[in-house]
Design an enzyme around this catalytic site. Structure first.
Site, PDB file in Angstrom:
ATOM      1  N   HIS A 256      25.458  41.946  42.622  1.00  0.00           N
ATOM      2  CA  HIS A 256      26.753  41.689  41.989  1.00  0.00           C
ATOM      3  C   HIS A 256      27.373  40.407  42.524  1.00  0.00           C
ATOM      4  CE1 HIS A 256      30.869  42.359  40.506  1.00  0.00           C
ATOM      5  NE2 HIS A 256      31.227  41.914  41.700  1.00  0.00           N
TER       6      HIS A 256
ATOM      7  N   HIS B 169      28.677  36.318  40.794  1.00  0.00           N
ATOM      8  CA  HIS B 169      29.768  35.403  41.150  1.00  0.00           C
ATOM      9  C   HIS B 169      29.349  33.954  41.401  1.00  0.00           C
ATOM     10  CE1 HIS B 169      33.319  37.989  41.624  1.00  0.00           C
ATOM     11  NE2 HIS B 169      32.524  38.921  42.111  1.00  0.00           N
TER      12      HIS B 169
END
Length: 292
Positions: free
Chosen positions: A132, A137
């Site tokens: 994640h 990001h």
């Protein structure tokens, strides 16, 4: 339903030895199984995102040249980022306190969890892991405007915490950095990491008729509760990343006071003043509530 989680923020674990909660990634310690989980996640998202993720995200992936076969080494990622936008990726043991999270962002350090989910957790994990945090990001941190927005958010978070209004600012992070959509000439595209790193939510956010898709409005977003346990009921859409960076020029003090005097909105609510791009059917969440 909602908490004040900001990506890696809001943890309650004991601090590591370092004052800023950073740890060694210990890249050499990842097992073959852990690298295999990364490969599975990477390959299916890489096939799914072209034509769905925004151009800036896709370009960031190219510039970072992540290896799809193994978990990235944060040192190598940081070398690329520092040359492009002055950012680095630092390993943390999981969720960290708000003030630590904001301080990292304010100083252009992105705190990333260094663990990876188990093979039986491919489609859902509440606590952010390395897939994640890094896949979702880091590609956007290659983009100069978005990189500046993240720094400004970190500085704004430190102020919001001191004013006791962190919940309102947390919603801005959630509905932009984590679950934001952006308009393009070819339709809506993903830039939020929570969508970009999720196989199922990538489809749901763009193509399912159930959720609302609403033009981004700062005060509206600050009033809107969000879901941490399921797909979002509403997605907010920006027109450009300059729109996010412009938030850094605003004095949030008066906005916090106005928002505090207004009622909070449930995640699936349509407000009369909304710039409604798509009125969702709400079928998905209605079905979930009936089952519950």
């Amino acid at each position: 339903m909602e908490s004040t989680k900001h990506g890696a923020a809001a943890g309650d674990a004991k601090p590591p030895v370092s004052g800023n909660w950073t740890i060694d990634q210990e890249w050499e310690s990842y097992s073959a199984e852990e690298h295999a989980v990364w490969k599975t996640l990477y390959e299916r998202q890489s096939k799914l995102l072209p034509g769905r993720a925004c151009d800036e995200f896709v370009q960031g992936m190219r510039d970072l040249a992540m290896d799809g076969d193994r978990i990235p080494d944060f040192r190598r990622l940081s070398e690329v980022l520092e040359k492009r936008t002055g950012w680095s990726v630092v390993a943390v043991p999981g969720l960290v306190p708000d003030e630590v999270f904001f301080d990292h962002l304010a100083n252009r350090r992105f705190p990333a969890g260094q663990f990876i989910r188990r093979p039986d957790q491919l489609d859902y994990l509440e606590e952010p892991d390395v897939f994640h945090d890094v896949f979702g990001h880091v590609p956007m941190l290659v983009h100069p405007v978005f990189a500046d927005y993240m720094e400004a958010y970190g500085k704004g978070g430190l102020r919001a915490r001191s004013l006791g209004v962190l919940a309102h600012l947390a919603r801005v992070y959630w509905y932009t950095v984590e679950f934001g959509l952006i308009g393009s000439g070819d339709g809506l595209r993903i830039y939020g990491s929570g969508i970009a790193s999720s196989y199922t939510e990538t489809i749901f956010a763009l193509e399912d008729p159930s959720p609302n898709r609403i033009r981004f409005d700062l005060e509206r977003v600050m009033r809107t509760l969000y879901r941490i346990d399921d797909f979002q009921e509403t997605y907010f859409v920006i027109e450009s990343f300059d729109e996010l960076l412009a938030l850094a020029e605003i004095d949030f003090g008066p906005i916090y006071r106005r928002v505090a005097a207004l009622p909070e909105l449930e995640p699936g609510t349509i407000d009369p003043g909304d710039g409604l791009l798509h009125r969702g059917t709400g079928i998905y969440h209605a079905g979930r509530r009936r089952v519950a």
